[in-house]
Design a protein around this motif. Sequence first.
Motif, PDB file in Angstrom:
ATOM      1  N   VAL A 142      37.792  17.141  44.802  1.00  9.72           N
ATOM      2  CA  VAL A 142      37.050  17.568  43.608  1.00  9.72           C
ATOM      3  C   VAL A 142      36.987  16.462  42.565  1.00  9.72           C
ATOM      4  N   VAL A 143      38.129  15.875  42.228  1.00  4.50           N
ATOM      5  CA  VAL A 143      38.153  14.905  41.121  1.00  4.50           C
ATOM      6  C   VAL A 143      37.584  13.552  41.556  1.00  4.50           C
ATOM      7  N   VAL A 144      38.129  13.001  42.633  1.00  6.42           N
ATOM      8  CA  VAL A 144      37.742  11.649  43.038  1.00  6.42           C
ATOM      9  C   VAL A 144      36.226  11.504  43.272  1.00  6.42           C
ATOM     10  N   PRO A 145      35.590  12.418  44.035  1.00  7.22           N
ATOM     11  CA  PRO A 145      34.144  12.229  44.259  1.00  7.22           C
ATOM     12  C   PRO A 145      33.335  12.209  42.961  1.00  7.22           C
ATOM     13  N   GLN A 146      33.753  13.014  41.988  1.00  9.87           N
ATOM     14  CA  GLN A 146      33.001  13.036  40.732  1.00  9.87           C
ATOM     15  C   GLN A 146      33.284  11.809  39.884  1.00  9.87           C
ATOM     16  N   LEU A 147      34.423  11.168  40.143  1.00 11.95           N
ATOM     17  CA  LEU A 147      34.834  10.029  39.309  1.00 11.95           C
ATOM     18  C   LEU A 147      34.308   8.701  39.832  1.00 11.95           C
ATOM     19  N   VAL A 148      33.556   8.727  40.958  1.00 12.74           N
ATOM     20  CA  VAL A 148      33.174   7.470  41.599  1.00 12.74           C
ATOM     21  C   VAL A 148      32.656   6.404  40.620  1.00 12.74           C
ATOM     22  N   MET A 207      40.888  28.813  44.690  1.00 11.31           N
ATOM     23  CA  MET A 207      40.413  29.043  46.050  1.00 11.31           C
ATOM     24  C   MET A 207      41.438  28.605  47.083  1.00 11.31           C
ATOM     25  N   GLY A 208      42.570  28.079  46.616  1.00 13.72           N
ATOM     26  CA  GLY A 208      43.677  27.822  47.523  1.00 13.72           C
ATOM     27  C   GLY A 208      43.982  26.368  47.791  1.00 13.72           C
ATOM     28  N   ALA A 209      43.257  25.440  47.143  1.00 16.56           N
ATOM     29  CA  ALA A 209      43.494  24.027  47.415  1.00 16.56           C
ATOM     30  C   ALA A 209      44.769  23.554  46.733  1.00 16.56           C
ATOM     31  N   GLY A 210      45.560  22.742  47.441  1.00 14.38           N
ATOM     32  CA  GLY A 210      46.756  22.144  46.849  1.00 14.38           C
ATOM     33  C   GLY A 210      46.351  21.008  45.926  1.00 14.38           C
ATOM     34  N   LEU A 211      47.337  20.509  45.157  1.00  6.65           N
ATOM     35  CA  LEU A 211      47.043  19.524  44.121  1.00  6.65           C
ATOM     36  C   LEU A 211      46.369  18.267  44.689  1.00  6.65           C
ATOM     37  N   ILE A 212      46.951  17.731  45.767  1.00  8.41           N
ATOM     38  CA  ILE A 212      46.430  16.472  46.297  1.00  8.41           C
ATOM     39  C   ILE A 212      45.058  16.668  46.921  1.00  8.41           C
ATOM     40  N   ARG A 213      44.896  17.780  47.650  1.00  5.70           N
ATOM     41  CA  ARG A 213      43.608  18.070  48.249  1.00  5.70           C
ATOM     42  C   ARG A 213      42.549  18.245  47.164  1.00  5.70           C
ATOM     43  N   MET A 214      42.926  19.016  46.127  1.00  7.26           N
ATOM     44  CA  MET A 214      42.001  19.232  45.018  1.00  7.26           C
ATOM     45  C   MET A 214      41.604  17.881  44.406  1.00  7.26           C
TER      46      MET A 214
END
Lengths: 366, 261, 270
Positions: free
Chosen positions: C187-193, C176-183
Amino acid sequence: MSDDPVLGSRIAHTIALKGISKMFGSVTALHATDLSVEKGEFLTLLGPSGSGKTTLLNLIAGAIGPTTGAILLDGRDITTMPPRERGIGMVFQNYALMPHMTVFENVAYPLRVRREPAKTIQVKVTAALDRVGLRGFGDRKPRQLSGGQQQRVGIARCIVYSPAIIMMDEPLGALDKNLREQMQGEIKRLHRELGTTVIYVTHDQEEALNMSDRICLMNGGQIAQLGTPDELYFRPRSRFVAEFIGESNLFSGRMNSDGRIVIAEAQLIAGPDNRWTEGTEVLVMVRPERVKIGHADGFAKGHTNVLNGEVTSTSFIGGMTRVTVKADNGLNISAKMVSGHAETRPELGARVRLCWSSSDVVVVGN
Amino acid sequence: MSPAVLIAVAIVLPPLLRIIYTSVHGPALSLTSYAEVVKSNLFRETLRTTFIIAGSASVLSLLLGFIVALHLARQPAQRRTALMVLVLLPFWTSILVKCFAFTIILGRDGIINSLLSWIFDTRIQLPLVLNRIGTLVGMTNYLIPLIVLPVLASLLAIDSTIYRAASIMGAKPARIFWTVTVPMSLPGVFAGLLSIFVMSLGTFIIPALLGGRRDQMLSNLVDFYNRQVLDWAKASSISIVLFGIAAAFIIPLILWRRRKA
Amino acid sequence: MSETIRDSHARRYRILGDALAVAVYLFLLAPILVTIPMAFGSTNALSFPPTSYSLDLFRIFFSSPSWLEPLFQSIEVALGATMVVMLTGVPAGYWIARHEFVGKALITGIIMSPIVIPTVVTGLGLYLYFSYLRINSTTLSLVLGHVAYTLPYVILMIMAGVHKLDRNLEFGAELMGAGLIRMFLTVVVPQLVPSLVSAALFAFLLSFDEVIISWFLTGSNTVTLPVRMFSALEWEVSPVIAAVSTFLTAVSLVVCIVAIRLKKWTPVDA
């Protein structure tokens, strides 16, 4: 091509694969393949698991890089372009919705990435959710929705940013049968309305036949046959295609001088087919639903391809009943008839007569 | 994100290289400090003590840990979660707290000796700490939680229908234990035993605080050369030997686990 | 009528097993059961059970600089180490879990090695290396030492968390166009809380309780609480140590409870 007042004008795009192949270690997942998808076309990649359809999809999406070959989007080489720059949309089998975001935030995600103004995002997301019939669901979390609703969110998230190509990876695979058929209709409607080029992956042949403009049937990392649903069903070009799509009676025979085909000493008449010369061994197919079944003394003279035999099994499968007959010449033939009450179905061991028209005999190949 | 991996390597690797460098870099670049270490009686004596203590503490911990794991495996899931706290709390408790407590419990006028004196009505002062007994008690207490977890996991992995099948076929509890429970939990038991053995090879605090002066382990010898003798080449050589022994036991375990996965 | 069939044979074994298990539980909990009452005992006797109860030992602990300074030093080091280890370990763990690269097995082996290397070896190595860098006896050296020690655990916990995530979410975001850091951040950090919180807690506790590496790295001005306690135990066993022990146990208990609660907690229903 079509327009939407909010989601914008859709200019359909083409994608072309030139000699694309993929090896994983020493295993060839996809042999060198050429394929082009036309503007606004709904193309389905169909095949058993391990046939290479998912590899092909991942290559187009950029999840993996090809071993050889090139991928062209509207003629522009995107082979080495990272996924985020390709402008491709994807709908996943397991939905792949962000569990920590609301439905609205999920659909807004690609727009936020593109730094669209808040007002535009609000308008577009609302329009996309409307399109998939989820008006008013924006504040829910994905987990609060049913499977069908979650996949609608997945589709809304895809159409909201007008990607050049939409890819769908078995999007209905996790849904039950009735819902699957309903969603098939909705995806078809969306495709008609939006006119986007769609590449759809499934292993369900009925889904493929129902939805596609063209089907690309894959087997063993190669394209087995590429064509319209009609072509694949009525004119399969190999044993694999004939067996994979629909049910079939397959016989091997030999071409006669007058266009007849000799099978197990019985003379069968095939439609005019000048692809093969006299004496060639050919594979012949008759679809079970084209085989008429009647009483042992039935069928007036003038019918071609008449065989007598004995019923060896019947199975009632809903609208149709499948009857297997062992013909007197030794062939096992299956026929499908419209189901009636139990008493109208032939009994086991009953003598029956089968016949089919010469135009229903398809020469699959040699 | 890949820079993070490099930073991680940059934090972990240099100290290891430095210790190898120091071990061969005494007065001159050579293996002399290794040779001297291997020849010294102090080292040989300590090496033997280390193996004996680590071996007996591991086996003792396995026996006691197996009892706990069996008990936990038999409980319904909810009660098991509650009882797990009894294992996890000691797991999280500082090793120093344990050492302090055992000096109080095992000391000359400690809880056990007072209890015995009260029972037999004479003054009893059994030497239970600052010797081999103290070390073993402390190490067992430290190791049990570490072995309960893998053993429990392998006990819970046994399909409960196998127990039902065995008992329908007429097997009594003891037979089921020896023919089903023990053999089927063996991989977990073995892996757990090996890893606590390797862990106990490197214990430092417990022998230092609960062990006798003549009952020290290799880790204490490293500290001795580093702090008292100030001979860093020897300290490093002993460290590398200790590392090598640990690796010799742990690498087969890692390979075995990987093959199983 | 009883619902279950009585099997006296099996019952006898069960009772024996229960009795043995209770004995081992008692042995495991003995250190805690002994130190806590003693912490509330009097200041001049090391007896169990205490003859009188008071808060005097805690008063001594929290008023004497020789205990307070190490306590603050430990908190400072643990906070610093947790921060550094999370900033390094989280992206590194994600990268290792999701990517293949040349020498991956070797590099992860090096990073994970402090788990299996005897701590004394790691401690001596860090001591020699920091002497070489001339930063020995500083808070910085303690922080870095604890980072090296906690890093493999943090990376393992993050990797376990990442393996549970759906890879398609990350790939979808990228499509969908997100760069690595944004992704990574959206995406990753919120799920990893949950993994992030438990990794941070675990790292904090490991560092706060760590003795051996600190023993090699502290100088007279950077003594941590466990090192202070270790040297106290080496020479004299004073009653105030019971209060310190109880304090350490309370910290462990809090972390343990939070970690258990986190297991049931998912980001979606929060």
